[in-house]
Each structure stands twice: as C-alpha cells, then as structure tokens.
Motif scaffolding. Sequence first.
Motif, PDB file in Angstrom:
ATOM      1  N   ILE A 183      -9.481  -0.671   6.160  1.00 29.97           N
ATOM      2  CA  ILE A 183      -8.777   0.605   6.340  1.00 29.97           C
ATOM      3  C   ILE A 183      -7.342   0.461   6.839  1.00 29.97           C
ATOM      4  O   ILE A 183      -6.618   1.438   6.899  1.00 29.97           O
ATOM      5  N   ASP A 184      -6.931  -0.755   7.184  1.00 33.22           N
ATOM      6  CA  ASP A 184      -5.600  -0.918   7.777  1.00 33.22           C
ATOM      7  C   ASP A 184      -4.528  -1.376   6.799  1.00 33.22           C
ATOM      8  O   ASP A 184      -3.446  -1.791   7.195  1.00 33.22           O
ATOM      9  N   ILE A 185      -4.817  -1.263   5.513  1.00 28.79           N
ATOM     10  CA  ILE A 185      -3.858  -1.670   4.493  1.00 28.79           C
ATOM     11  C   ILE A 185      -4.001  -0.710   3.310  1.00 28.79           C
ATOM     12  O   ILE A 185      -5.108  -0.281   2.989  1.00 28.79           O
ATOM     13  N   ASN A 186      -2.882  -0.375   2.692  1.00 31.00           N
ATOM     14  CA  ASN A 186      -2.964   0.538   1.547  1.00 31.00           C
ATOM     15  C   ASN A 186      -2.913  -0.261   0.239  1.00 31.00           C
ATOM     16  O   ASN A 186      -2.590  -1.449   0.229  1.00 31.00           O
ATOM     17  N   PRO A 187      -3.232   0.387  -0.875  1.00 30.20           N
ATOM     18  CA  PRO A 187      -3.273  -0.325  -2.158  1.00 30.20           C
ATOM     19  C   PRO A 187      -1.937  -0.942  -2.584  1.00 30.20           C
ATOM     20  O   PRO A 187      -1.918  -2.018  -3.177  1.00 30.20           O
ATOM     21  N   VAL A 188      -0.838  -0.287  -2.284  1.00 27.34           N
ATOM     22  CA  VAL A 188       0.479  -0.844  -2.626  1.00 27.34           C
ATOM     23  C   VAL A 188       0.687  -2.152  -1.869  1.00 27.34           C
ATOM     24  O   VAL A 188       1.135  -3.162  -2.438  1.00 27.34           O
ATOM     25  N   GLN A 189       0.343  -2.161  -0.604  1.00 22.82           N
ATOM     26  CA  GLN A 189       0.481  -3.369   0.210  1.00 22.82           C
ATOM     27  C   GLN A 189      -0.465  -4.462  -0.281  1.00 22.82           C
ATOM     28  O   GLN A 189      -0.104  -5.637  -0.321  1.00 22.82           O
ATOM     29  N   ALA A 190      -1.674  -4.074  -0.685  1.00 23.51           N
ATOM     30  CA  ALA A 190      -2.636  -5.049  -1.204  1.00 23.51           C
ATOM     31  C   ALA A 190      -2.123  -5.697  -2.486  1.00 23.51           C
ATOM     32  O   ALA A 190      -2.250  -6.915  -2.667  1.00 23.51           O
ATOM     33  N   LEU A 191      -1.533  -4.900  -3.380  1.00 20.89           N
ATOM     34  CA  LEU A 191      -0.952  -5.461  -4.608  1.00 20.89           C
ATOM     35  C   LEU A 191       0.203  -6.403  -4.286  1.00 20.89           C
ATOM     36  O   LEU A 191       0.381  -7.430  -4.946  1.00 20.89           O
TER      37      LEU A 191
END
Length: 169
Positions: free
Chosen positions: A51-59
């Motif tokens: 929950i501490d990371i968003n999809p843009v950051q994950a990509l």
Amino acid sequence: MTDLSDMPSAPPEQEVSDFLSAYLETLSMVERLHRLLLDVIKDEFERLGVIDINPVQALLLFNVGDNVVTAGELKSRGYYQGSNVSYNLKKLVDAGYMHHQRCEVDRRAVRVRLTDRGRDIRALVAALFERHARGILSRSVLQPGQIAEINADLRGLEVYWGEQIRYIY
C-alpha cells in the motif's frame, strides 16, 4: 529541376478521413491501455497488501531494474513518462525503494538505483507481467508474430512523433 512525376501524390480525401478515424481510435486506445495497466498493477498490489507505493512508482522501479541512472536519464531512456519525476524519486527514496547518491563528477546530478526493497517490488511487477504473457498466449489473445508487428508499428509512431517534436525547435 525536380521531376514532378517522382513526387508522391496526395492521398484521396476519403482515405485520409478513414485513416484519421483509425488514428484517433489508436490514440485513445494507447491512453486507455496505459491507464488500465496502472489499474492492473494497483489491483495486484492491493491483493498483495502493498500500500505504500503507487503503480507509476512501481513501473519506474520495474524499468530501472539493475541500472544506476540519473533523474534526467529516467526520461531520456524511457523509464519514466510522467512530468513529476523528482517527486516520485523522493517518495521512492524516502520509502526505502531507491538509493540515491550525488555523482562524483557532477555534484548537481543524483544517481539512483534500487534497494533490496525496490528489487522486491520489481520482482512482483515482473511476475505479474510474466503471468500476463502466459495468459495472453494460452488464451490466444495475441500470437508472438502479432505482438512483434504491433511493437514495430508502435515504434514507427514513436519515431514519427519524435521527429515532429524536433521540427518544432
């Protein structure tokens, strides 16, 4: 003197109109696919309790991989498409997903790389993409030759759009 018979003729209006409709559909689809990809990653992370990371950051983490890059290189290498790269880098560093260090040569530049925690997120995204690849093949959504053609066509658009930007300046 230029031989006019060697010059390409303008396409018929109906052909242009039909192509324009298909082109606009493609543009809309590319945007929808990107947003849907972010939703798919978000859903996967919610399922896994990340929950501490968003999809843009994950990509961004996925695209950086094992590389050590500067913030500027993130965009020039195509690892990050957004406009707020500094914000996302700061968030990733603060959350322990990326390590940053000032360059020895140019003290203004910061080089970043994934931490072990960042590599874990990258592995989650890689596993998700591998599952997708297997599912797409097993359901015959696309065949290997088709995806290669799609990629070639999209690379052609990328080159064309890149040339259009260069002509502005």
